[in-house]
Design an enzyme around this catalytic site. Structure first.
Site, PDB file in Angstrom:
ATOM      1  N   LYS A 114      56.697  83.345 -25.263  1.00 50.05           N
ATOM      2  CA  LYS A 114      55.289  83.256 -24.879  1.00 50.05           C
ATOM      3  C   LYS A 114      55.142  83.102 -23.367  1.00 50.05           C
ATOM      4  O   LYS A 114      54.268  83.713 -22.762  1.00 50.05           O
ATOM      5  CB  LYS A 114      54.591  82.099 -25.606  1.00 50.05           C
ATOM      6  CG  LYS A 114      54.344  82.389 -27.083  1.00 50.05           C
ATOM      7  CD  LYS A 114      53.312  81.465 -27.695  1.00 50.05           C
ATOM      8  CE  LYS A 114      52.986  81.894 -29.129  1.00 50.05           C
ATOM      9  NZ  LYS A 114      52.118  80.974 -29.842  1.00 50.05           N
ATOM     10  N   LYS A 197      55.100  91.745 -36.438  1.00 54.62           N
ATOM     11  CA  LYS A 197      54.420  90.941 -37.459  1.00 54.62           C
ATOM     12  C   LYS A 197      52.917  91.011 -37.247  1.00 54.62           C
ATOM     13  O   LYS A 197      52.448  91.074 -36.121  1.00 54.62           O
ATOM     14  CB  LYS A 197      54.970  89.508 -37.396  1.00 54.62           C
ATOM     15  CG  LYS A 197      54.012  88.379 -37.134  1.00 54.62           C
ATOM     16  CD  LYS A 197      54.773  87.055 -37.092  1.00 54.62           C
ATOM     17  CE  LYS A 197      54.045  85.933 -36.445  1.00 54.62           C
ATOM     18  NZ  LYS A 197      52.919  85.286 -36.795  1.00 54.62           N
ATOM     19  N   LYS A 200      47.132  87.112 -35.525  1.00 54.47           N
ATOM     20  CA  LYS A 200      45.742  86.936 -35.098  1.00 54.47           C
ATOM     21  C   LYS A 200      45.555  87.423 -33.678  1.00 54.47           C
ATOM     22  O   LYS A 200      44.494  87.876 -33.296  1.00 54.47           O
ATOM     23  CB  LYS A 200      45.366  85.446 -35.140  1.00 54.47           C
ATOM     24  CG  LYS A 200      45.322  84.836 -36.503  1.00 54.47           C
ATOM     25  CD  LYS A 200      44.767  83.411 -36.383  1.00 54.47           C
ATOM     26  CE  LYS A 200      45.570  82.410 -37.199  1.00 54.47           C
ATOM     27  NZ  LYS A 200      46.630  81.720 -36.448  1.00 54.47           N
TER      28      LYS A 200
HETATM   29  N1  AQP Z   1      52.412  88.345 -40.468  1.00 53.25           N
HETATM   30  C1  AQP Z   1      52.649  87.257 -41.163  1.00 53.25           C
HETATM   31  N2  AQP Z   1      53.270  87.337 -42.346  1.00 53.25           N
HETATM   32  C2  AQP Z   1      53.516  86.221 -43.078  1.00 53.25           C
HETATM   33  N3  AQP Z   1      53.168  84.981 -42.695  1.00 53.25           N
HETATM   34  C3  AQP Z   1      52.530  84.858 -41.514  1.00 53.25           C
HETATM   35  N4  AQP Z   1      52.045  83.793 -40.841  1.00 53.25           N
HETATM   36  C4  AQP Z   1      51.476  84.216 -39.688  1.00 53.25           C
HETATM   37  N5  AQP Z   1      51.582  85.545 -39.576  1.00 53.25           N
HETATM   38  C5  AQP Z   1      52.239  85.978 -40.695  1.00 53.25           C
HETATM   39  C6  AQP Z   1      52.109  82.419 -41.337  1.00 53.25           C
HETATM   40  O1  AQP Z   1      50.803  81.864 -41.187  1.00 53.25           O
HETATM   41  C7  AQP Z   1      50.883  80.528 -40.718  1.00 53.25           C
HETATM   42  C8  AQP Z   1      50.045  80.503 -39.440  1.00 53.25           C
HETATM   43  O2  AQP Z   1      50.575  79.863 -38.411  1.00 53.25           O
HETATM   44  P1  AQP Z   1      49.847  79.752 -36.987  1.00 53.25           P
HETATM   45  O3  AQP Z   1      48.394  80.023 -37.078  1.00 53.25           O
HETATM   46  O4  AQP Z   1      50.220  78.417 -36.463  1.00 53.25           O
HETATM   47  O5  AQP Z   1      50.470  80.801 -36.054  1.00 53.25           O
HETATM   48  P2  AQP Z   1      51.280  82.115 -36.178  1.00 53.25           P
HETATM   49  O6  AQP Z   1      52.408  82.007 -37.139  1.00 53.25           O
HETATM   50  O7  AQP Z   1      51.648  82.501 -34.790  1.00 53.25           O
HETATM   51  O8  AQP Z   1      50.188  83.109 -36.780  1.00 53.25           O
HETATM   52  P3  AQP Z   1      49.429  84.253 -36.063  1.00 53.25           P
HETATM   53  O9  AQP Z   1      48.431  84.775 -37.051  1.00 53.25           O
HETATM   54  O10 AQP Z   1      50.375  85.224 -35.466  1.00 53.25           O
HETATM   55  O11 AQP Z   1      48.613  83.488 -34.947  1.00 53.25           O
HETATM   56  P4  AQP Z   1      48.616  83.607 -33.355  1.00 53.25           P
HETATM   57  O12 AQP Z   1      48.262  85.020 -33.066  1.00 53.25           O
HETATM   58  O13 AQP Z   1      47.551  82.642 -32.932  1.00 53.25           O
HETATM   59  O14 AQP Z   1      49.971  83.231 -32.861  1.00 53.25           O
HETATM   60  C9  AQP Z   1      52.364  80.201 -40.586  1.00 53.25           C
HETATM   61  O15 AQP Z   1      52.796  79.544 -41.756  1.00 53.25           O
HETATM   62  C10 AQP Z   1      53.010  81.563 -40.471  1.00 53.25           C
HETATM   63  O16 AQP Z   1      54.352  81.585 -40.932  1.00 53.25           O
END
Ligand code: AQP
Length: 334
Positions: A114, A197, A200
């Site tokens: 990051k 992956k 968001k």
């Molecule tokens: N693509 C994915 N497939 C399966 N599981 C996923 N998770 C996120 N993306 C996928 C799971 O959702 C939870 C969210 O965790 P988070 O909001 O703390 O952050 P993250 O994992 O970084 O999710 P995002 O959506 O990618 O958010 P941003 O863009 O804000 O970083 C976790 O349990 C994760 O494993």
């Protein structure tokens, strides 16, 4: 018999969750809450490691909580709360930070990735200490298991090291948690770039399916999802990442096995397959979306539920924090 404790959370980093969050986390949480004493947090203190508009953050926090509930997390069964409502998280994070080596924190690959992406000027100390706050989240509740994605394995390992370090220096205080790593088949990829992956914070919206999106917009995105030129609906993550990703989504949302879906679409084109998936997605998400919007229509009631759950979380967290302060020799206020 008392149930073992489970902790997990998500960042309120967008107006809607994406279906990776739903399939990879919420669907599993929904099942796990039956057999564990589950704590699910909306981790807003983690979200502010990125710049945020204050009024948007408040709204995103409510929206995330509403989606937890709409997806089946029951606030009467699980403890569903907002991280910043329990001040012990920030307090324990400070304490654990004093036990974390600078080099140890610097080895975290998520921070390295990051900080490289944002550049030095946009990288805060909060982003650096993000895993320490995560350790505090987990350890405050004497957590036994933490369901996480593969990318969080290193952070859980740090949590375990910090718990053991504290216990050996100051006496047994923390339960050392175990990660429950999510299966690869629960990982969802971007529809336009099936090697990345779904996230968001993806750069392009075209590859992301949002929980709160209009179902017809999601159906359109599925119809435009990247596939390949072979034309057969077959799971092969290496050779056919786009189709394999769609199969994983189909299987997760329909509760069917991948081979059964492959059989159903044998000899038929991708168009039919995508149409079938769009129908499955709409029927799964329509009620979730409707329930989330209904909850968001009454923010006062939602805030009340979150407040009551935070009271319970604070009670548990304060017990651990108080032990920590005592064991470290901090003079307590009488
Ligand atoms: N693509 C994915 N497939 C399966 N599981 C996923 N998770 C996120 N993306 C996928 C799971 O959702 C939870 C969210 O965790 P988070 O909001 O703390 O952050 P993250 O994992 O970084 O999710 P995002 O959506 O990618 O958010 P941003 O863009 O804000 O970083 C976790 O349990 C994760 O494993």
């Amino acid at each position: 018999m008392t149930k073992a404790r489970l902790y997990s959370g998500m960042q309120p980093s967008a107006d809607s969750l994406q279906i990776g969050n739903y399939i990879g986390a919420l669907m599993q949480w929904r099942d796990l809450q039956e057999s564990y004493d589950a704590f699910f947090s909306v981790v807003d203190l983690h979200a502010i490691t990125q710049p945020n508009d204050p009024s948007e953050l408040r709204e995103k926090t409510r929206r995330t909580a509403a989606q937890y509930i709409a997806a089946g997390i029951e606030p009467a069964k699980s403890t569903l709360y907002v991280q910043s409502h329990v001040s012990a998280h920030a307090e324990l994070a400070w304490i654990l930070g004093t036990l974390t080596g600078f080099g140890e924190a610097g080895r975290m690959t998520q921070f390295k990735d990051k900080s490289q992406r944002y550049g030095q000027d946009a990288t805060s100390v909060g982003l650096f200490t993000y895993p320490v706050l995560m350790a505090a989240d987990i350890l405050l509740y004497q957590t036994a298991v933490v369901p996480v994605g593969d990318d969080q394995k290193q952070h859980i390992e740090l949590t375990r090291v910090l718990a053991e370090r504290f216990n050996s220096r100051f006496g047994d205080t923390f339960r050392v948690p175990m990660p429950v790593i999510q299966q690869d088949t629960a990982r969802i990829y971007d529809l336009q770039n099936p090697l990345a992956k779904m996230s968001k914070s993806a750069e392009s919206d075209a590859g992301v399916l949002w929980l709160l999106d209009d179902p017809s917009a999601s159906a359109k995105k599925i119809m435009r999802a990247v596939t390949d030129s072979e034309g057969s609906v077959r799971y092969d993550r290496e050779a056919k990442p786009g189709v394999s990703n769609l199969l994983v989504i189909y299987a997760a949302l329909s509760g069917r096995q991948i081979p059964a879906i492959e059989d159903e679409y044998a000899g038929r084109g991708y168009g039919d397959f995508k149409k079938g998936l769009a129908e499955v997605l709409v029927s799964e998400f329509e009620p979730v979306r409707a329930r989330a919007l209904e909850l968001l229509d009454d923010p006062a009631e939602l805030d009340r539920v979150l407040g009551a759950n935070a009271d319970h979380a604070a009670e548990v967290a304060e017990t651990t924090l108080s032990d920590v302060y005592d064991r470290m020799g901090l003079l307590r206020r009488r």
